[in-house]
Write a protein that holds these residues in place. Structure first.
Motif, PDB file in Angstrom:
ATOM      1  N   SER A  29       0.833  -1.216   0.000  1.00 15.49           N
ATOM      2  CA  SER A  29       0.000   0.000   0.000  1.00 15.49           C
ATOM      3  C   SER A  29       0.859   1.255   0.000  1.00 15.49           C
ATOM      4  CB  SER A  29      -0.934   0.002   1.213  1.00 15.49           C
ATOM      5  OG  SER A  29      -1.876  -1.035   1.096  1.00 15.49           O
ATOM      6  N   TRP A  30       1.974   1.208   0.733  1.00 18.65           N
ATOM      7  CA  TRP A  30       2.888   2.358   0.739  1.00 18.65           C
ATOM      8  C   TRP A  30       3.369   2.643  -0.680  1.00 18.65           C
ATOM      9  CZ3 TRP A  30       7.785   2.971  -1.067  1.00 18.65           C
ATOM     10  CH2 TRP A  30       8.420   4.174  -0.758  1.00 18.65           C
TER      11      TRP A  30
ATOM     12  N   ILE B 183       4.052  15.480   3.325  1.00 14.05           N
ATOM     13  CA  ILE B 183       3.705  14.243   2.625  1.00 14.05           C
ATOM     14  C   ILE B 183       4.933  13.504   2.131  1.00 14.05           C
ATOM     15  CG2 ILE B 183       2.557  13.329   0.553  1.00 14.05           C
ATOM     16  CD1 ILE B 183       0.483  15.633   0.931  1.00 14.05           C
ATOM     17  N   ASN B 184       5.912  14.213   1.616  1.00 17.31           N
ATOM     18  CA  ASN B 184       7.029  13.549   0.949  1.00 17.31           C
ATOM     19  C   ASN B 184       8.377  14.185   1.297  1.00 17.31           C
ATOM     20  OD1 ASN B 184       7.664  11.351  -0.781  1.00 17.31           O
ATOM     21  ND2 ASN B 184       8.034  12.765  -2.463  1.00 17.31           N
TER      22      ASN B 184
ATOM     23  N   GLY C 210       5.852  11.861   6.650  1.00 17.00           N
ATOM     24  CA  GLY C 210       5.405  11.443   5.332  1.00 17.00           C
ATOM     25  C   GLY C 210       5.938  10.102   4.874  1.00 17.00           C
ATOM     26  N   PHE C 211       5.923   9.961   3.556  1.00 17.89           N
ATOM     27  CA  PHE C 211       6.249   8.682   2.938  1.00 17.89           C
ATOM     28  C   PHE C 211       7.617   8.130   3.344  1.00 17.89           C
ATOM     29  CE2 PHE C 211       2.988   9.871  -0.301  1.00 17.89           C
ATOM     30  CZ  PHE C 211       2.182   8.755  -0.144  1.00 17.89           C
ATOM     31  N   HIS C 212       8.636   8.979   3.374  1.00 22.97           N
ATOM     32  CA  HIS C 212       9.978   8.463   3.647  1.00 22.97           C
ATOM     33  C   HIS C 212      10.140   8.005   5.096  1.00 22.97           C
ATOM     34  CE1 HIS C 212      11.272   9.185  -0.383  1.00 22.97           C
ATOM     35  NE2 HIS C 212      10.873  10.440  -0.301  1.00 22.97           N
ATOM     36  N   ARG C 213       9.477   8.672   6.019  1.00 24.77           N
ATOM     37  CA  ARG C 213       9.493   8.222   7.416  1.00 24.77           C
ATOM     38  C   ARG C 213       8.821   6.856   7.522  1.00 24.77           C
ATOM     39  NH1 ARG C 213      12.080   7.933  11.861  1.00 24.77           N
ATOM     40  NH2 ARG C 213      10.812   7.927  13.716  1.00 24.77           N
ATOM     41  N   ILE C 214       7.661   6.724   6.900  1.00 25.55           N
ATOM     42  CA  ILE C 214       6.928   5.454   6.942  1.00 25.55           C
ATOM     43  C   ILE C 214       7.728   4.360   6.245  1.00 25.55           C
ATOM     44  CG2 ILE C 214       4.816   4.294   6.192  1.00 25.55           C
ATOM     45  CD1 ILE C 214       3.427   7.092   6.552  1.00 25.55           C
TER      46      ILE C 214
ATOM     47  N   GLU D  98       3.679  -1.445  13.918  1.00 28.29           N
ATOM     48  CA  GLU D  98       2.880  -0.461  14.650  1.00 28.29           C
ATOM     49  C   GLU D  98       3.628   0.848  14.882  1.00 28.29           C
ATOM     50  OE1 GLU D  98       3.343  -3.724  15.774  1.00 28.29           O
ATOM     51  OE2 GLU D  98       1.477  -4.347  14.822  1.00 28.29           O
ATOM     52  N   ALA D  99       4.951   0.831  14.765  1.00 25.68           N
ATOM     53  CA  ALA D  99       5.724   2.064  14.936  1.00 25.68           C
ATOM     54  C   ALA D  99       5.358   3.096  13.876  1.00 25.68           C
ATOM     55  CB  ALA D  99       7.224   1.765  14.883  1.00 25.68           C
ATOM     56  N   ALA D 100       4.780   2.641  12.771  1.00 29.86           N
ATOM     57  CA  ALA D 100       4.399   3.549  11.686  1.00 29.86           C
ATOM     58  C   ALA D 100       2.980   4.099  11.844  1.00 29.86           C
ATOM     59  CB  ALA D 100       4.530   2.827  10.345  1.00 29.86           C
ATOM     60  N   THR D 101       2.302   3.765  12.923  1.00 32.29           N
ATOM     61  CA  THR D 101       0.904   4.185  13.101  1.00 32.29           C
ATOM     62  C   THR D 101       0.750   5.704  13.123  1.00 32.29           C
ATOM     63  OG1 THR D 101       0.341   2.142  14.248  1.00 32.29           O
ATOM     64  CG2 THR D 101      -1.122   4.021  14.598  1.00 32.29           C
ATOM     65  N   MET D 102       1.492   6.390  13.981  1.00 32.80           N
ATOM     66  CA  MET D 102       1.357   7.853  14.066  1.00 32.80           C
ATOM     67  C   MET D 102       1.815   8.549  12.786  1.00 32.80           C
ATOM     68  SD  MET D 102      -0.402   8.888  16.472  1.00 32.80           S
ATOM     69  CE  MET D 102      -0.140  10.595  16.109  1.00 32.80           C
ATOM     70  N   PRO D 103       2.957   8.167  12.210  1.00 38.31           N
ATOM     71  CA  PRO D 103       3.317   8.790  10.936  1.00 38.31           C
ATOM     72  C   PRO D 103       2.262   8.573   9.849  1.00 38.31           C
ATOM     73  CG  PRO D 103       5.240   7.727  11.880  1.00 38.31           C
ATOM     74  CD  PRO D 103       4.061   7.327  12.724  1.00 38.31           C
TER      75      PRO D 103
END
Length: 172
Positions: free
Chosen positions: A36-37, A61-62, A79-83, A94-99
């Motif tokens: 999905s990412w 976002i990016n 944004g995308f790169h953090r996720i 789950e660490a990506a939930t808030m981002p």
């Protein structure tokens, strides 16, 4: 105006994709979240010629890591790169939930604000050139890779976006 309409038509697609990304992250399905990412990120990357009209939303976002930092250690990166760094890293999904929640919010904000945005038609050729230039400078060199190794797919999306930006000019 034709290009603005095209970008506006892509924003609901992007919004649905980032919601799916967040749902996959919420369920802990790492492989689904990675898929999905990539889908959402590539959709965003096709709209590069409009970045000047995106304002601060583009960074939210990016954004890319601060100079000298990596995506996985830049706590201010959103944004995308953090996720990407979180989904392809060794930590829990789950660490990506808030981002991901912040990404959904940023895309929703962009979609709401884009109605008032204007893309200078005299900039379209320049923007198409800059998309390709940035693809070479950042994607082909791997500078924006935060772990997914999908830079070639991003370059393909950038080139598709350049074609879309230039499409209204073909008749001229």
């Amino acid at each position: 105006k034709a290009y603005e309409r095209w970008v506006a038509s892509r924003l609901p697609v992007l919004a649905a994709q980032v919601r799916q990304l967040r749902a996959d992250i919420d369920s802990g399905a790492r492989a689904a979240a990675q898929h999905s990412w990539l889908a959402a990120h590539l959709t965003y990357e096709t709209m590069g010629a409009a970045y000047g009209a995106f304002g601060d939303f583009d960074t939210r976002i990016n954004g890319t890591p601060a100079p000298g930092r990596e995506a996985d250690d830049d706590r201010d990166l959103e944004g995308f790169h953090r996720i990407e760094a979180l989904l392809w890293g060794s930590g829990p999904t789950e660490a990506a939930t808030m981002p991901a929640t912040r990404l959904v919010s940023a895309v929703d904000g962009l979609q709401a604000a884009f109605d008032q945005a204007r893309i200078d038609p005299t900039d379209i050729g320049l923007r198409a050139h800059e998309i390709v230039e940035n693809a070479i400078q950042f994607e082909l060199t791997g500078r924006t890779d935060a772990g997914s190794h999908t830079n070639l797919a991003t370059v393909d999306a950038n080139l598709s976006g350049s074609r879309e930006a230039l499409a209204p000019l073909r008749g001229l």
